[in-house]
Design a protein around this motif. Structure first.
Motif, PDB file in Angstrom:
ATOM      1  N   LEU A  16       1.007  -1.099  -0.095  1.00 25.14           N
ATOM      2  CA  LEU A  16      -0.076  -0.078   0.084  1.00 25.14           C
ATOM      3  C   LEU A  16       0.659   1.380   0.078  1.00 25.14           C
ATOM      4  CD1 LEU A  16      -2.687   1.188   0.105  1.00 25.14           C
ATOM      5  CD2 LEU A  16      -2.820   1.004   2.456  1.00 25.14           C
ATOM      6  N   LEU A  17       1.814   1.189   0.809  1.00 24.52           N
ATOM      7  CA  LEU A  17       2.865   2.474   0.846  1.00 24.52           C
ATOM      8  C   LEU A  17       3.492   2.367  -0.527  1.00 24.52           C
ATOM      9  CD1 LEU A  17       4.479   1.797   4.227  1.00 24.52           C
ATOM     10  CD2 LEU A  17       2.803   3.969   3.650  1.00 24.52           C
ATOM     11  N   VAL A  18       3.947   1.697  -1.232  1.00 24.79           N
ATOM     12  CA  VAL A  18       4.410   1.577  -2.495  1.00 24.79           C
ATOM     13  C   VAL A  18       3.539   2.196  -3.422  1.00 24.79           C
ATOM     14  CG1 VAL A  18       5.418   0.364  -4.567  1.00 24.79           C
ATOM     15  CG2 VAL A  18       6.107  -0.256  -2.154  1.00 24.79           C
ATOM     16  N   ILE A  19       2.288   1.675  -3.372  1.00 22.15           N
ATOM     17  CA  ILE A  19       1.266   2.229  -4.549  1.00 22.15           C
ATOM     18  C   ILE A  19       1.170   3.773  -4.184  1.00 22.15           C
ATOM     19  CG2 ILE A  19      -1.195   1.995  -5.186  1.00 22.15           C
ATOM     20  CD1 ILE A  19      -0.764  -0.892  -4.652  1.00 22.15           C
ATOM     21  N   LEU A  20       0.879   4.056  -2.923  1.00 20.30           N
ATOM     22  CA  LEU A  20       0.772   5.431  -2.489  1.00 20.30           C
ATOM     23  C   LEU A  20       2.011   6.436  -2.927  1.00 20.30           C
ATOM     24  CD1 LEU A  20      -0.989   5.283   1.080  1.00 20.30           C
ATOM     25  CD2 LEU A  20      -2.112   6.059  -1.326  1.00 20.30           C
ATOM     26  N   ALA A  21       2.916   5.830  -2.849  1.00 16.09           N
ATOM     27  CA  ALA A  21       4.331   6.515  -3.237  1.00 16.09           C
ATOM     28  C   ALA A  21       4.453   6.821  -4.901  1.00 16.09           C
ATOM     29  CB  ALA A  21       5.494   5.644  -2.679  1.00 16.09           C
ATOM     30  N   LEU A  22       3.842   5.558  -5.617  1.00 12.93           N
ATOM     31  CA  LEU A  22       3.940   5.882  -6.891  1.00 12.93           C
ATOM     32  C   LEU A  22       2.829   6.694  -7.521  1.00 12.93           C
ATOM     33  CD1 LEU A  22       4.579   2.069  -7.962  1.00 12.93           C
ATOM     34  CD2 LEU A  22       6.156   3.983  -8.297  1.00 12.93           C
ATOM     35  N   ALA A  23       1.725   6.511  -6.907  1.00  9.27           N
ATOM     36  CA  ALA A  23       0.693   7.628  -7.122  1.00  9.27           C
ATOM     37  C   ALA A  23       0.979   8.953  -6.764  1.00  9.27           C
ATOM     38  CB  ALA A  23      -0.694   7.268  -6.459  1.00  9.27           C
ATOM     39  N   GLY A  24       1.698   9.284  -5.875  1.00 11.87           N
ATOM     40  CA  GLY A  24       2.066  10.516  -5.295  1.00 11.87           C
ATOM     41  C   GLY A  24       3.022  11.145  -6.301  1.00 11.87           C
ATOM     42  N   GLY A  25       4.166  10.126  -6.629  1.00  7.48           N
ATOM     43  CA  GLY A  25       4.892  10.680  -7.701  1.00  7.48           C
ATOM     44  C   GLY A  25       4.617  11.205  -8.973  1.00  7.48           C
ATOM     45  N   SER A  26       3.518  10.266  -9.457  1.00 12.04           N
ATOM     46  CA  SER A  26       2.714  10.349 -10.833  1.00 12.04           C
ATOM     47  C   SER A  26       2.206  11.815 -10.976  1.00 12.04           C
ATOM     48  CB  SER A  26       2.206   9.193 -11.176  1.00 12.04           C
ATOM     49  OG  SER A  26       2.748   7.817 -11.300  1.00 12.04           O
ATOM     50  N   TRP A  27       1.447  12.055  -9.660  1.00 11.80           N
ATOM     51  CA  TRP A  27       0.773  13.113  -9.820  1.00 11.80           C
ATOM     52  C   TRP A  27       1.677  14.352  -9.784  1.00 11.80           C
ATOM     53  CZ3 TRP A  27       0.957  17.689  -6.726  1.00 11.80           C
ATOM     54  CH2 TRP A  27      -0.352  18.343  -6.672  1.00 11.80           C
ATOM     55  N   TRP A  28       2.703  14.320  -8.820  1.00  7.35           N
ATOM     56  CA  TRP A  28       3.784  15.452  -9.145  1.00  7.35           C
ATOM     57  C   TRP A  28       4.377  15.593 -10.372  1.00  7.35           C
ATOM     58  CZ3 TRP A  28       8.738  16.121 -10.049  1.00  7.35           C
ATOM     59  CH2 TRP A  28       9.495  17.354  -9.681  1.00  7.35           C
ATOM     60  N   GLU A  33       4.757  18.800 -15.004  1.00  2.00           N
ATOM     61  CA  GLU A  33       4.715  19.165 -16.451  1.00  2.00           C
ATOM     62  C   GLU A  33       3.727  19.709 -17.328  1.00  2.00           C
ATOM     63  OE1 GLU A  33       7.156  17.578 -18.894  1.00  2.00           O
ATOM     64  OE2 GLU A  33       8.344  17.698 -17.037  1.00  2.00           O
ATOM     65  N   ASN A  34       2.453  19.671 -16.526  1.00  2.00           N
ATOM     66  CA  ASN A  34       1.239  20.416 -17.194  1.00  2.00           C
ATOM     67  C   ASN A  34       1.050  21.958 -16.524  1.00  2.00           C
ATOM     68  OD1 ASN A  34      -0.129  18.487 -19.134  1.00  2.00           O
ATOM     69  ND2 ASN A  34       0.649  17.107 -17.389  1.00  2.00           N
ATOM     70  N   GLN A  35       1.646  22.079 -15.548  1.00  2.00           N
ATOM     71  CA  GLN A  35       1.458  23.395 -15.069  1.00  2.00           C
ATOM     72  C   GLN A  35       2.041  24.540 -15.960  1.00  2.00           C
ATOM     73  OE1 GLN A  35       3.144  24.057 -11.326  1.00  2.00           O
ATOM     74  NE2 GLN A  35       1.500  25.434 -10.754  1.00  2.00           N
ATOM     75  N   TYR A 195      15.694  24.324 -20.457  1.00  2.00           N
ATOM     76  CA  TYR A 195      15.298  23.309 -21.587  1.00  2.00           C
ATOM     77  C   TYR A 195      13.924  22.675 -21.250  1.00  2.00           C
ATOM     78  CZ  TYR A 195      15.427  18.945 -23.820  1.00  2.00           C
ATOM     79  OH  TYR A 195      14.885  17.628 -24.814  1.00  2.00           O
ATOM     80  N   ASN A 196      13.542  22.417 -20.255  1.00  2.00           N
ATOM     81  CA  ASN A 196      12.220  21.875 -19.835  1.00  2.00           C
ATOM     82  C   ASN A 196      11.036  23.086 -20.252  1.00  2.00           C
ATOM     83  OD1 ASN A 196      12.795  19.283 -19.397  1.00  2.00           O
ATOM     84  ND2 ASN A 196      13.358  19.660 -17.435  1.00  2.00           N
ATOM     85  N   ASP A 197      11.502  24.244 -19.870  1.00  2.00           N
ATOM     86  CA  ASP A 197      10.606  25.367 -19.816  1.00  2.00           C
ATOM     87  C   ASP A 197      10.364  25.833 -21.410  1.00  2.00           C
ATOM     88  OD1 ASP A 197      10.135  25.517 -17.027  1.00  2.00           O
ATOM     89  OD2 ASP A 197      11.566  26.996 -16.932  1.00  2.00           O
ATOM     90  N   ILE A 198      11.399  25.731 -22.095  1.00  2.00           N
ATOM     91  CA  ILE A 198      11.207  25.740 -23.557  1.00  2.00           C
ATOM     92  C   ILE A 198      10.263  24.777 -24.000  1.00  2.00           C
ATOM     93  CG2 ILE A 198      12.556  25.624 -25.797  1.00  2.00           C
ATOM     94  CD1 ILE A 198      14.960  26.891 -24.246  1.00  2.00           C
ATOM     95  N   LEU A 199      10.676  23.550 -23.781  1.00  2.00           N
ATOM     96  CA  LEU A 199       9.497  22.613 -24.538  1.00  2.00           C
ATOM     97  C   LEU A 199       8.275  22.861 -24.005  1.00  2.00           C
ATOM     98  CD1 LEU A 199      11.890  19.122 -24.166  1.00  2.00           C
ATOM     99  CD2 LEU A 199      11.353  20.808 -26.136  1.00  2.00           C
ATOM    100  N   LYS A 200       8.065  23.062 -22.817  1.00  2.00           N
ATOM    101  CA  LYS A 200       6.540  23.679 -22.144  1.00  2.00           C
ATOM    102  C   LYS A 200       6.117  24.495 -23.247  1.00  2.00           C
ATOM    103  CE  LYS A 200       6.813  22.733 -17.284  1.00  2.00           C
ATOM    104  NZ  LYS A 200       6.301  23.324 -15.979  1.00  2.00           N
ATOM    105  N   LEU A 201       6.562  25.542 -23.500  1.00  2.00           N
ATOM    106  CA  LEU A 201       6.148  26.607 -24.376  1.00  2.00           C
ATOM    107  C   LEU A 201       5.839  26.285 -25.634  1.00  2.00           C
ATOM    108  CD1 LEU A 201       7.784  29.888 -22.986  1.00  2.00           C
ATOM    109  CD2 LEU A 201       5.724  28.879 -22.205  1.00  2.00           C
ATOM    110  N   VAL A 202       6.931  25.172 -26.458  1.00  2.00           N
ATOM    111  CA  VAL A 202       6.828  24.755 -27.484  1.00  2.00           C
ATOM    112  C   VAL A 202       5.312  23.793 -27.667  1.00  2.00           C
ATOM    113  CG1 VAL A 202       7.455  23.096 -29.297  1.00  2.00           C
ATOM    114  CG2 VAL A 202       9.002  24.518 -28.223  1.00  2.00           C
ATOM    115  N   ARG A 203       4.926  23.108 -26.685  1.00  2.00           N
ATOM    116  CA  ARG A 203       3.788  22.481 -26.622  1.00  2.00           C
ATOM    117  C   ARG A 203       2.606  23.347 -26.569  1.00  2.00           C
ATOM    118  NH1 ARG A 203       7.368  18.576 -23.678  1.00  2.00           N
ATOM    119  NH2 ARG A 203       6.565  19.519 -21.514  1.00  2.00           N
ATOM    120  N   GLU A 204       2.679  24.578 -26.004  1.00  2.00           N
ATOM    121  CA  GLU A 204       1.468  25.374 -25.467  1.00  2.00           C
ATOM    122  C   GLU A 204       0.680  25.457 -26.992  1.00  2.00           C
ATOM    123  OE1 GLU A 204       2.150  28.789 -23.546  1.00  2.00           O
ATOM    124  OE2 GLU A 204       2.245  28.024 -21.752  1.00  2.00           O
TER     125      GLU A 204
END
Length: 204
Positions: A16-28, A33-35, A195-204
Motif C-alpha cells: 500500500l505504501l509503495v502504491i501511494l508513493a508511486l501515485a504521489g510521484g505520478s501526480w507530482w 509537466e502540465n502547469q 530546457y524543460n521550460d522551452i519545451l513546455k512553451l513549444v507544446r502550448e
C-alpha cells in the motif's frame, strides 16, 4: 496474532505504501509537466542589426519561442559560461527537431565599440552557436542600452571598457511575445529547467 497473518498484514501495508508513493510521484510529475508558466510581462519590442545581415525585429519573430541573452564578448566569466550552457541546450533541442523551427535564440551585445561584426562572428563560431536558429544582434551604444533598460537589465560601463551588469539577464519569451521566465546566468543558470521550460512553451 498468528505469525502468518502478521506477515500478510505487513506485506499488504508495504504494498500500500509503495502504491501511494508511486501515485504521489505520478501526480507530482503530471502536475509539474502540465502547469503553465506564469506571464511576467510583455516583451519590449526592438529592432537591432543581425551580424549575418539585415535587421531583426523582436515582434517580427512572433510565432517562435525565444531565449534572449544580453552579453558582451569580452566578458571573462558569466557571459561565455551562459552562452556555453545555451549551446548545450541548442544541441538538445536539435535532437527534438525544434531548434530553428519552433525555437530561436537571440544574443544581444551591449558593447558595440568592441563587439564588431567580425568579433561577434568569431565569438559565435568559438561558442558553437548555430546561426541557423541563433541570431547575434548589435546596435549603437544608445540603442543597445535602451533595449537592455527596457528589459530591466542593469548596465554600468567601467573605466577599462568592461561592464557591470545584471546576472539575471536571460529571458524566455513565448510565441506571443510574452516574457514567461527570467533566469540567472553563469554558474547559477538552471540549464535543465531552461530546457524543460522551452519545451513546455513549444507544446502550448
Amino acid at each position: 496474532m498468528e505469525p502468518a497473518r502478521r506477515r500478510r498484514i505487513t506485506v499488504f501495508g508495504t504494498l500500500l505504501l509503495v502504491i501511494l508513493a508511486l501515485a504521489g510521484g505520478s501526480w507530482w510529475y503530471w502536475h509539474s509537466e502540465n502547469q503553465k508558466l506564469p506571464t511576467v510581462m510583455p516583451a519590449p519590442n526592438f529592432t537591432l542589426q543581425n551580424i549575418d545581415g539585415g535587421t531583426t525585429n523582436l515582434y517580427g519573430e512572433q510565432g517562435k519561442v525565444r531565449l534572449v541573452e544580453f552579453f558582451f564578448a569580452n566578458c571573462p566569466d558569466i557571459c561565455p559560461l551562459t552562452t556555453a550552457n545555451m549551446a548545450k541546450i541548442q544541441d538538445q533541442l536539435k535532437q527534438k527537431d525544434v531548434f530553428g523551427q519552433d525555437v530561436e535564440f537571440l544574443s544581444i551585445s551591449f558593447d558595440p565599440e568592441r563587439d564588431t561584426n567580425d568579433v561577434l562572428k568569431q565569438y559565435a563560431d568559438r561558442m558553437k552557436m548555430d546561426r541557423a536558429g541563433w541570431k547575434v544582434l548589435r546596435g549603437t551604444q544608445d540603442e543597445t542600452a535602451q533595449v537592455a533598460d527596457s528589459f530591466g537589465v542593469y548596465l554600468e560601463k567601467q573605466a577599462d571598457g568592461s561592464f557591470v551588469h545584471s546576472t539575471r539577464s536571460l529571458y524566455l519569451i513565448d510565441r506571443n511575445n510574452q516574457i514567461r521566465k527570467v533566469y540567472s546566468m553563469g554558474n547559477d543558470m538552471p540549464s535543465d529547467e531552461v530546457y524543460n521550460d522551452i519545451l513546455k512553451l513549444v507544446r502550448e
